[in-house]
Design a protein around this motif. Sequence first.
Motif, mmCIF file in Angstrom:
data_model
loop_
_atom_site.group_PDB
_atom_site.id
_atom_site.type_symbol
_atom_site.label_atom_id
_atom_site.label_comp_id
_atom_site.label_asym_id
_atom_site.label_seq_id
_atom_site.Cartn_x
_atom_site.Cartn_y
_atom_site.Cartn_z
ATOM 1 N N ARG A 141 -7.582 -6.498 -7.699
ATOM 2 C CA ARG A 141 -8.310 -7.614 -7.105
ATOM 3 C C ARG A 141 -8.288 -8.778 -8.077
ATOM 4 O O ARG A 141 -8.565 -8.621 -9.273
ATOM 5 N N SER A 147 -9.047 -11.567 -3.508
ATOM 6 C CA SER A 147 -8.113 -10.826 -2.672
ATOM 7 C C SER A 147 -7.765 -9.548 -3.408
ATOM 8 O O SER A 147 -7.630 -9.545 -4.633
ATOM 9 N N HIS A 148 -7.642 -8.456 -2.658
ATOM 10 C CA HIS A 148 -7.167 -7.216 -3.264
ATOM 11 C C HIS A 148 -5.907 -6.787 -2.543
ATOM 12 O O HIS A 148 -5.783 -6.915 -1.327
ATOM 13 N N CYS A 149 -4.931 -6.348 -3.338
ATOM 14 C CA CYS A 149 -3.612 -6.012 -2.811
ATOM 15 C C CYS A 149 -2.972 -4.993 -3.737
ATOM 16 O O CYS A 149 -3.623 -4.446 -4.622
ATOM 17 N N ASP A 175 -4.160 -1.167 -1.607
ATOM 18 C CA ASP A 175 -4.786 -2.187 -2.430
ATOM 19 C C ASP A 175 -5.403 -1.518 -3.653
ATOM 20 O O ASP A 175 -6.233 -0.612 -3.509
ATOM 21 N N SER A 179 -8.544 -8.115 3.324
ATOM 22 C CA SER A 179 -8.493 -8.012 1.869
ATOM 23 C C SER A 179 -8.926 -9.287 1.162
ATOM 24 O O SER A 179 -9.014 -9.328 -0.055
ATOM 25 N N ASN A 217 -1.738 -10.991 -4.070
ATOM 26 C CA ASN A 217 -3.029 -11.670 -4.127
ATOM 27 C C ASN A 217 -2.869 -13.185 -4.236
ATOM 28 O O ASN A 217 -3.637 -13.940 -3.629
ATOM 29 N N HIS A 220 -3.845 -0.306 3.385
ATOM 30 C CA HIS A 220 -3.817 -1.607 4.056
ATOM 31 C C HIS A 220 -2.480 -1.736 4.774
ATOM 32 O O HIS A 220 -1.451 -1.365 4.219
#
Length: 183
Positions: free
Chosen positions: A66, A99-101, A63, A87, A107, A55
Amino acid sequence: MKPQLTEGWPTSAQAAAMATTDRYGPPDEASPSLLIWHDREPWRRVVVSRAMVPHRFPHTHVDVVRHVVDHPVPTDRITDLARFSGSVVYDRTRGELSSHCEDEEGNILALNLAHDVVAHGLDVDSARHRCHEAIETRNTEDRDPYLDRLIFEPGRGADPDEVTIDDEMQDRLRQALGADRPA
């Protein structure tokens, strides 16, 4: 956390798994590729994945974790969420915003800004700019509070949609599929 749960995982995924375990205790579910925590306030679910998704917004990272909350999103705001960040994902039927990070902090920031976009009409460009600026404050005295905790209370937003097939056709479909009628 048992180290064998993430044995052979990439370092970033192992770090996310360790941080999540330190914060929320051992996972409720574990497989060779995922660790899952259920109902850890304020989260409906936290998922750490062995898979790394590259990302580039607002900086280059992968990522691996989540965070999922209950959050309604009006259908006319879903496109804005997609434009804000790839994301951030909304599951309309379940009423889940996620959210995924690379970490929980990222997130939290993304979900706070997503909330501002859908609930307060923050324009996408402003949300992206705030995200960029907030990340730059991570290790400063002027740390953005959007990194630290959700600024909204998660709330049920499930939308099971509307039936468009009459009862007779639904019964025939169930019989053909061998399925029982849902309660």
